[in-house]
Design an enzyme around this catalytic site. Sequence first.
Site, PDB file in Angstrom:
ATOM      1  N   ALA A 138      -1.705   2.578  -4.983  1.00 26.83           N
ATOM      2  CA  ALA A 138      -1.248   3.969  -4.905  1.00 26.83           C
ATOM      3  C   ALA A 138      -1.371   4.467  -3.465  1.00 26.83           C
ATOM      4  O   ALA A 138      -1.018   3.759  -2.534  1.00 26.83           O
ATOM      5  CB  ALA A 138      -2.059   4.819  -5.870  1.00 26.83           C
ATOM      6  N   THR A 188       2.683   3.141  -7.116  1.00 28.48           N
ATOM      7  CA  THR A 188       2.793   3.684  -5.778  1.00 28.48           C
ATOM      8  C   THR A 188       2.141   5.060  -5.795  1.00 28.48           C
ATOM      9  O   THR A 188       1.608   5.480  -6.826  1.00 28.48           O
ATOM     10  CB  THR A 188       4.264   3.759  -5.320  1.00 28.48           C
ATOM     11  N   ILE A 208       0.858  -1.176   0.000  1.00 29.16           N
ATOM     12  CA  ILE A 208       0.000   0.000   0.000  1.00 29.16           C
ATOM     13  C   ILE A 208       0.895   1.227   0.000  1.00 29.16           C
ATOM     14  O   ILE A 208       1.808   1.355   0.828  1.00 29.16           O
ATOM     15  CB  ILE A 208      -0.924   0.014   1.226  1.00 29.16           C
ATOM     16  N   CYS A 209       0.667   2.132  -0.959  1.00 35.91           N
ATOM     17  CA  CYS A 209       1.408   3.398  -1.054  1.00 35.91           C
ATOM     18  C   CYS A 209       2.913   3.141  -1.157  1.00 35.91           C
ATOM     19  O   CYS A 209       3.351   2.355  -1.996  1.00 35.91           O
ATOM     20  CB  CYS A 209       1.054   4.282   0.135  1.00 35.91           C
ATOM     21  N   SER A 210       3.703   3.774  -0.292  1.00 28.70           N
ATOM     22  CA  SER A 210       5.161   3.646  -0.371  1.00 28.70           C
ATOM     23  C   SER A 210       5.669   2.301   0.118  1.00 28.70           C
ATOM     24  O   SER A 210       6.873   2.046   0.115  1.00 28.70           O
ATOM     25  CB  SER A 210       5.834   4.767   0.430  1.00 28.70           C
TER      26      SER A 210
END
Length: 315
Positions: free
Chosen positions: A154, A121, A101-103
Amino acid sequence: MITVAFVVFEGFQSMALAAMSVFEYANFSAAETLYDVRVLSEGGHTLRASGGLSVGTEAFDERVFDTVIVAGGDSILEQAPDTVLDYLRASTRTARRTASICSGAFVMAQAGLLDGRRATTHWAYARQLQERFASIKVEADRIYVIDGPIWTSAGMTAGIDLALAMVEKDHGAELARSVAQKLVMYHRRAGGQSQHSALLALEPKSDRIQTVLGYAREHLAQALSVEQLAQVASLSPRQFSRAFRAETGQSPARTIENLRLETARQMLERGRLTLDQIALETGFGDRRRMREAFLRAFGQPPQVIRRNARHEASA
Protein backbone atom coordinates in the site's frame (compact mmCIF):
# COMPACT_ATOMS: atom_id res chain seq x y z
CA MET A 1 23.86 -13.03 -0.53
CA ILE A 2 20.51 -11.77 -1.81
CA THR A 3 20.61 -9.03 -4.44
CA VAL A 4 17.86 -6.39 -4.41
CA ALA A 5 17.16 -3.78 -7.10
CA PHE A 6 14.98 -0.71 -6.52
CA VAL A 7 13.64 0.57 -9.85
CA VAL A 8 13.06 4.34 -9.95
CA PHE A 9 12.24 7.03 -12.52
CA GLU A 10 12.14 10.80 -12.74
CA GLY A 11 9.65 12.17 -10.19
CA PHE A 12 9.45 8.99 -8.08
CA GLN A 13 8.48 9.34 -4.43
CA SER A 14 11.63 9.28 -2.33
CA MET A 15 9.81 7.71 0.64
CA ALA A 16 9.79 4.44 -1.33
CA LEU A 17 13.51 4.17 -0.67
CA ALA A 18 12.84 4.02 3.08
CA ALA A 19 12.39 0.29 2.55
CA MET A 20 16.10 0.12 1.73
CA SER A 21 16.82 0.69 5.43
CA VAL A 22 15.23 -2.66 6.25
CA PHE A 23 17.84 -4.50 4.21
CA GLU A 24 20.61 -2.25 5.54
CA TYR A 25 19.68 -3.03 9.15
CA ALA A 26 19.29 -6.72 8.36
CA ASN A 27 22.97 -6.68 7.39
CA PHE A 28 23.81 -4.73 10.52
CA SER A 29 21.82 -7.02 12.83
CA ALA A 30 23.29 -10.17 11.31
CA ALA A 31 26.82 -8.71 11.30
CA GLU A 32 27.24 -9.89 7.72
CA THR A 33 26.17 -8.83 4.24
CA LEU A 34 22.90 -10.65 3.71
CA TYR A 35 21.62 -8.16 1.11
CA ASP A 36 23.30 -6.20 -1.68
CA VAL A 37 20.96 -3.34 -2.63
CA ARG A 38 21.16 -1.22 -5.79
CA VAL A 39 19.05 1.61 -7.23
CA LEU A 40 18.40 1.27 -10.97
CA SER A 41 16.88 3.52 -13.62
CA GLU A 42 16.51 3.70 -17.38
CA GLY A 43 19.69 5.63 -18.09
CA GLY A 44 21.61 5.33 -14.86
CA HIS A 45 21.53 9.08 -14.31
CA THR A 46 21.00 11.12 -11.15
CA LEU A 47 17.24 11.44 -10.81
CA ARG A 48 15.16 13.99 -8.95
CA ALA A 49 12.41 12.61 -6.72
CA SER A 50 9.04 14.32 -6.31
CA GLY A 51 10.14 15.96 -3.03
CA GLY A 52 13.32 17.38 -4.54
CA LEU A 53 15.80 14.74 -3.38
CA SER A 54 18.41 13.82 -6.00
CA VAL A 55 19.41 10.15 -6.13
CA GLY A 56 22.26 8.53 -8.03
CA THR A 57 21.27 5.40 -9.94
CA GLU A 58 22.79 2.60 -12.01
CA ALA A 59 21.58 1.78 -15.53
CA PHE A 60 19.54 -1.27 -16.47
CA ASP A 61 21.80 -4.03 -17.75
CA GLU A 62 22.02 -7.82 -17.88
CA ARG A 63 22.56 -8.30 -14.16
CA VAL A 64 20.20 -10.75 -12.50
CA PHE A 65 18.63 -9.73 -9.18
CA ASP A 66 16.89 -11.97 -6.69
CA THR A 67 14.37 -9.26 -5.76
CA VAL A 68 13.17 -6.32 -7.89
CA ILE A 69 11.12 -3.56 -6.22
CA VAL A 70 9.36 -0.80 -8.18
CA ALA A 71 8.97 2.60 -6.51
CA GLY A 72 5.77 4.63 -6.74
CA GLY A 73 5.15 8.10 -8.04
CA ASP A 74 2.44 10.19 -9.69
CA SER A 75 4.57 10.64 -12.79
CA ILE A 76 3.99 7.05 -13.91
CA LEU A 77 0.31 6.59 -13.04
CA GLU A 78 -0.78 7.01 -16.67
CA GLN A 79 2.18 5.53 -18.51
CA ALA A 80 5.61 4.36 -17.39
CA PRO A 81 8.52 4.49 -19.87
CA ASP A 82 8.62 1.48 -22.20
CA THR A 83 12.18 0.73 -21.14
CA VAL A 84 11.05 0.37 -17.52
CA LEU A 85 8.20 -1.95 -18.54
CA ASP A 86 10.51 -4.02 -20.72
CA TYR A 87 13.03 -4.31 -17.90
CA LEU A 88 10.38 -5.53 -15.47
CA ARG A 89 9.00 -8.08 -17.92
CA ALA A 90 12.48 -9.45 -18.49
CA SER A 91 13.44 -9.44 -14.81
CA THR A 92 10.42 -11.49 -13.75
CA ARG A 93 11.82 -14.39 -15.76
CA THR A 94 14.94 -14.47 -13.57
CA ALA A 95 14.01 -12.79 -10.26
CA ARG A 96 12.63 -14.84 -7.38
CA ARG A 97 10.16 -12.08 -6.59
CA THR A 98 9.05 -8.78 -8.06
CA ALA A 99 7.40 -6.14 -5.88
CA SER A 100 5.89 -2.66 -5.93
CA ILE A 101 5.50 0.07 -3.34
CA CYS A 102 2.37 2.28 -3.38
CA SER A 103 1.49 3.42 -6.92
CA GLY A 104 4.33 1.31 -8.28
CA ALA A 105 1.53 -1.23 -8.73
CA PHE A 106 0.47 0.78 -11.78
CA VAL A 107 3.86 0.12 -13.37
CA MET A 108 3.52 -3.58 -12.62
CA ALA A 109 0.02 -3.54 -14.10
CA GLN A 110 1.15 -1.73 -17.25
CA ALA A 111 3.81 -4.40 -17.71
CA GLY A 112 1.13 -7.09 -17.43
CA LEU A 113 2.64 -8.59 -14.29
CA LEU A 114 -0.56 -8.32 -12.25
CA ASP A 115 -2.93 -9.89 -14.77
CA GLY A 116 -5.17 -12.38 -12.97
CA ARG A 117 -3.44 -11.77 -9.66
CA ARG A 118 -4.34 -10.32 -6.27
CA ALA A 119 -2.71 -6.97 -5.57
CA THR A 120 -2.95 -3.81 -3.51
CA THR A 121 -1.89 -0.18 -3.68
CA HIS A 122 -2.49 3.01 -1.72
CA TRP A 123 -6.19 3.23 -0.86
CA ALA A 124 -6.50 6.55 -2.76
CA TYR A 125 -5.49 4.81 -6.01
CA ALA A 126 -7.19 1.43 -5.52
CA ARG A 127 -10.39 2.20 -7.42
CA GLN A 128 -8.45 3.68 -10.32
CA LEU A 129 -6.22 0.60 -10.50
CA GLN A 130 -9.24 -1.71 -10.53
CA GLU A 131 -11.09 0.30 -13.18
CA ARG A 132 -8.11 0.50 -15.52
CA PHE A 133 -6.98 -3.11 -15.10
CA ALA A 134 -10.09 -5.23 -14.72
CA SER A 135 -8.25 -8.56 -14.59
CA ILE A 136 -6.54 -7.63 -11.30
CA LYS A 137 -8.24 -8.52 -8.03
CA VAL A 138 -7.48 -5.33 -6.11
CA GLU A 139 -7.59 -5.75 -2.33
CA ALA A 140 -7.85 -2.11 -1.37
CA ASP A 141 -7.58 -2.46 2.41
CA ARG A 142 -4.38 -4.50 2.71
CA ILE A 143 -0.95 -3.39 3.89
CA TYR A 144 0.65 -5.76 1.40
CA VAL A 145 -0.39 -8.72 -0.72
CA ILE A 146 1.71 -11.70 -1.80
CA ASP A 147 0.52 -13.64 -4.83
CA GLY A 148 3.16 -16.16 -5.81
CA PRO A 149 6.33 -14.31 -6.87
CA ILE A 150 4.48 -10.97 -7.07
CA TRP A 151 4.40 -8.73 -3.98
CA THR A 152 2.52 -5.42 -3.81
CA SER A 153 2.19 -2.94 -0.94
CA ALA A 154 0.00 0.00 0.00
CA GLY A 155 1.25 3.52 0.81
CA MET A 156 4.91 4.38 1.19
CA THR A 157 5.38 3.28 4.82
CA ALA A 158 3.79 -0.05 3.90
CA GLY A 159 6.89 -0.64 1.80
CA ILE A 160 8.78 -1.00 5.09
CA ASP A 161 6.34 -3.70 6.21
CA LEU A 162 6.76 -5.40 2.84
CA ALA A 163 10.56 -5.39 3.15
CA LEU A 164 10.34 -6.74 6.71
CA ALA A 165 8.16 -9.58 5.45
CA MET A 166 10.83 -10.34 2.86
CA VAL A 167 13.53 -10.44 5.55
CA GLU A 168 11.37 -12.77 7.64
CA LYS A 169 10.79 -15.01 4.62
CA ASP A 170 14.52 -15.09 3.85
CA HIS A 171 16.07 -15.27 7.31
CA GLY A 172 13.36 -15.84 9.90
CA ALA A 173 11.13 -13.92 12.30
CA GLU A 174 13.84 -13.20 14.86
CA LEU A 175 15.93 -11.15 12.43
CA ALA A 176 12.84 -9.31 11.19
CA ARG A 177 11.93 -8.39 14.77
CA SER A 178 15.46 -7.18 15.42
CA VAL A 179 15.32 -4.94 12.35
CA ALA A 180 11.91 -3.56 13.36
CA GLN A 181 13.25 -2.73 16.82
CA LYS A 182 16.26 -0.92 15.38
CA LEU A 183 13.93 1.09 13.14
CA VAL A 184 11.91 1.98 16.27
CA MET A 185 8.71 0.59 14.82
CA TYR A 186 5.77 0.35 17.22
CA HIS A 187 4.89 -3.06 15.81
CA ARG A 188 5.39 -4.91 12.56
CA ARG A 189 2.13 -4.99 10.61
CA ALA A 190 0.81 -8.13 8.96
CA GLY A 191 -0.09 -7.99 5.29
CA GLY A 192 -3.81 -8.38 5.91
CA GLN A 193 -3.98 -5.47 8.33
CA SER A 194 -6.19 -2.55 7.38
CA GLN A 195 -4.60 0.54 5.82
CA HIS A 196 -6.77 2.73 8.04
CA SER A 197 -6.35 3.50 11.73
CA ALA A 198 -9.37 4.17 13.91
CA LEU A 199 -7.46 6.62 16.11
CA LEU A 200 -5.74 8.40 13.22
CA ALA A 201 -9.08 9.08 11.55
CA LEU A 202 -10.51 10.90 14.58
CA GLU A 203 -8.04 13.79 15.00
CA PRO A 204 -9.43 15.18 18.30
CA LYS A 205 -8.51 18.79 19.00
CA SER A 206 -8.37 18.89 22.80
CA ASP A 207 -6.06 17.12 25.21
CA ARG A 208 -9.15 16.10 27.16
CA ILE A 209 -10.61 13.99 24.35
CA GLN A 210 -7.19 12.66 23.38
CA THR A 211 -6.74 11.47 26.96
CA VAL A 212 -10.09 9.68 26.80
CA LEU A 213 -9.13 7.94 23.57
CA GLY A 214 -5.82 6.81 25.05
CA TYR A 215 -7.60 5.53 28.13
CA ALA A 216 -10.15 3.66 26.02
CA ARG A 217 -7.41 2.07 23.91
CA GLU A 218 -5.72 0.76 27.05
CA HIS A 219 -8.93 -0.50 28.71
CA LEU A 220 -10.89 -2.11 25.86
CA ALA A 221 -11.68 -5.18 27.96
CA GLN A 222 -13.81 -3.01 30.25
CA ALA A 223 -17.38 -1.89 29.56
CA LEU A 224 -16.32 1.73 28.82
CA SER A 225 -19.67 3.41 29.39
CA VAL A 226 -20.25 7.07 28.62
CA GLU A 227 -20.33 7.73 32.35
CA GLN A 228 -16.90 6.11 32.82
CA LEU A 229 -15.34 8.00 29.89
CA ALA A 230 -16.93 11.27 31.04
CA GLN A 231 -15.29 10.79 34.42
CA VAL A 232 -11.89 10.41 32.71
CA ALA A 233 -12.57 13.67 30.88
CA SER A 234 -13.77 15.40 34.06
CA LEU A 235 -17.07 16.29 32.39
CA SER A 236 -20.68 15.39 32.93
CA PRO A 237 -21.94 12.59 30.62
CA ARG A 238 -23.98 15.08 28.59
CA GLN A 239 -21.10 17.55 28.24
CA PHE A 240 -18.73 14.74 27.34
CA SER A 241 -20.98 13.27 24.65
CA ARG A 242 -21.43 16.68 23.02
CA ALA A 243 -17.73 17.51 23.16
CA PHE A 244 -16.71 14.09 21.88
CA ARG A 245 -19.02 14.22 18.85
CA ALA A 246 -18.03 17.82 18.10
CA GLU A 247 -14.34 16.92 17.98
CA THR A 248 -14.46 13.49 16.35
CA GLY A 249 -17.68 13.45 14.34
CA GLN A 250 -18.63 10.16 16.00
CA SER A 251 -20.50 9.03 19.07
CA PRO A 252 -18.42 7.52 21.89
CA ALA A 253 -20.10 4.14 21.34
CA ARG A 254 -19.20 4.05 17.63
CA THR A 255 -15.61 5.02 18.35
CA ILE A 256 -15.19 2.36 21.02
CA GLU A 257 -16.53 -0.31 18.66
CA ASN A 258 -14.11 0.81 15.93
CA LEU A 259 -11.20 0.62 18.36
CA ARG A 260 -12.30 -2.86 19.43
CA LEU A 261 -12.61 -3.97 15.82
CA GLU A 262 -9.17 -2.66 14.90
CA THR A 263 -7.51 -4.28 17.92
CA ALA A 264 -9.35 -7.58 17.46
CA ARG A 265 -8.35 -7.71 13.80
CA GLN A 266 -4.69 -7.18 14.70
CA MET A 267 -4.90 -10.01 17.26
CA LEU A 268 -6.52 -12.30 14.70
CA GLU A 269 -3.79 -11.64 12.17
CA ARG A 270 -1.06 -12.38 14.70
CA GLY A 271 -2.81 -15.68 15.37
CA ARG A 272 -1.72 -16.16 18.99
CA LEU A 273 -5.06 -16.11 20.86
CA THR A 274 -8.32 -18.00 20.44
CA LEU A 275 -11.44 -16.20 19.24
CA ASP A 276 -12.91 -16.41 22.75
CA GLN A 277 -9.80 -14.84 24.26
CA ILE A 278 -9.77 -12.05 21.67
CA ALA A 279 -13.46 -11.32 22.24
CA LEU A 280 -12.85 -10.98 25.99
CA GLU A 281 -9.67 -8.89 25.71
CA THR A 282 -11.21 -6.43 23.26
CA GLY A 283 -14.46 -6.00 25.17
CA PHE A 284 -16.88 -7.76 22.84
CA GLY A 285 -17.63 -10.22 25.61
CA ASP A 286 -18.21 -13.30 23.47
CA ARG A 287 -17.60 -14.67 19.96
CA ARG A 288 -21.15 -14.01 18.78
CA ARG A 289 -21.03 -10.27 19.44
CA MET A 290 -17.58 -10.04 17.90
CA ARG A 291 -18.72 -11.94 14.82
CA GLU A 292 -21.72 -9.63 14.34
CA ALA A 293 -19.49 -6.56 14.62
CA PHE A 294 -17.00 -7.98 12.09
CA LEU A 295 -19.76 -8.74 9.60
CA ARG A 296 -21.07 -5.17 9.89
CA ALA A 297 -17.66 -3.59 9.53
CA PHE A 298 -15.74 -5.91 7.18
CA GLY A 299 -18.38 -8.12 5.59
CA GLN A 300 -16.42 -11.16 6.82
CA PRO A 301 -16.44 -13.17 10.05
CA PRO A 302 -13.30 -13.30 12.22
CA GLN A 303 -12.47 -16.86 11.10
CA VAL A 304 -12.16 -15.77 7.46
CA ILE A 305 -9.89 -12.83 8.32
CA ARG A 306 -7.64 -15.11 10.37
CA ARG A 307 -7.56 -17.70 7.57
CA ASN A 308 -6.62 -15.04 5.01
CA ALA A 309 -3.80 -13.79 7.27
CA ARG A 310 -2.44 -17.35 7.66
CA HIS A 311 -2.62 -17.82 3.91
CA GLU A 312 -0.56 -14.65 3.43
CA ALA A 313 2.04 -15.89 5.91
CA SER A 314 2.32 -19.33 4.35
CA ALA A 315 2.54 -17.82 0.86
